[in-house]
Design an enzyme around this catalytic site. Sequence first.
Site: not given
Length: 461
Positions: A119, A165, A296, A421-422, A368, A414, A294, A75
Amino acid sequence: MLRFPQGFVWGAATSSYQIEGGWLEGGKGMSVWDAFVHTPGKIVNGDMGDVAADHFHRFREDVALMAQMGLKAYRFSISWPRIQPTGRGEANPDGIRFYSVLIDALLENGITPWATLHHWDMPITLQLECDGWLNPEMAVYFKEYAEICFEQFGDRVKHWITLNEPWVTAILGYGQGHFAPGRVSQTEPYIAAHNMLRAHGLTVDAFRRKFHDRCGGIIGIANNCDWREPLTDSEQDKQAAQRALEFFLGWFADPIYTGEYPAVMRERVRERLPVFSDADRAVIKGSADYFGLNHYNTMYTAHAEKGKISHIDMESNAGLVDDQELALTDDDSWPKTDMGWNVAPWGCRKLLEWIDRRYDHPDIFLTENGCAAKDELINGQINDQDRIDFLAGYLRECHNAMKNGVQLKGYFVWSFMDNFEWALGYTKRFGLHYVDYRTGERIPKKSAQWYHGVIKNNGIF
Ligand code: GAL
């Protein structure tokens, strides 16, 4: 040993801004993330994705690593400003070529491409000229961009994800301002979310009407959600947990499955929650061939009245806690990942079962799931046992959910490799492959070898 059904999709995921680099190469325009990271003070250590993991130049090496670990599905996301540098109009041939060659390389290696159309890296021009997702016209621009992708790649890509997201874009991008475009508001998240749902609906409608006969394939959206466990058995806390899930996932999934926002949101957000027109509803309702999730994290949820909510709770609940009246906490005994997120695999099972019940038994893909760990390079190797334990724990609970009737059809780790990482820049590592950001060298971690075994055996030990 846990066996998964034949045909279960074993994948890994990435996104364009987090790995590609080449931020101004190949005719690419700037995205809101390019602008955001170049704004001093926004990203930890002043990190930027200008080069990132340099996938733009090293993608062949990356596909070879995917093949080496037996990956069945990959992906990735397509960068909108690489395809349309200013977000509208003519496509950029170099951008098309880049993804076309990548897709061919994947197929040559027996890896099924799953393409995400967006994304988070929206062309900056659309933010500057039209206020981004606050503008209803964005739905049309997005659909037009998506049509270019269907036209160019639809002969080879059979698995599509419209948006990644939208909750994060709405809350972190338009509510808290921690992510691009950096807006801070209690009103804009609902407007941005509404226009993203409209963009999704229009795009799926175009896909089905204009491309599906010719190209085939399936399309959906990747929504994110954590599990919310009632803090106590009290009716109030149970309702708070249910409310939290409806504000989180129901916000995006209810319109797609029922045509309406959750009633609890309508009651509480009132005039700040936009209303779907009949035309919107006609394209949004039923606009997913599968449920992309997704996942987490898990937290306890308690009822908390307005005004009695601490600042910390407000932060963890995305600043919109006044609308939800709840407080989130975690348990000190739960292990934590390097992001500080709770390791609670049972939460994943409960969430899958909640989705199964609420949306009438859809096919689900976990698009994810994974964890950040402090990966240390010792003698050229990374022994990320914590990540292996994390993945094994979550896969075990996925398997339990399936035993309980959940139609889970696939799982994407993921991430395939360490990346940007943003807002946390390069301080967190999620990948199955270690990336040396100075040299660009990739090193498969122990988790990559472990996952190879899982894929080969269609199950885990
Ligand atoms: C998701 C996001 C990914 C990745 C991951 C870990 O929200 O889609 O891009 O950053 O979280 O933080």
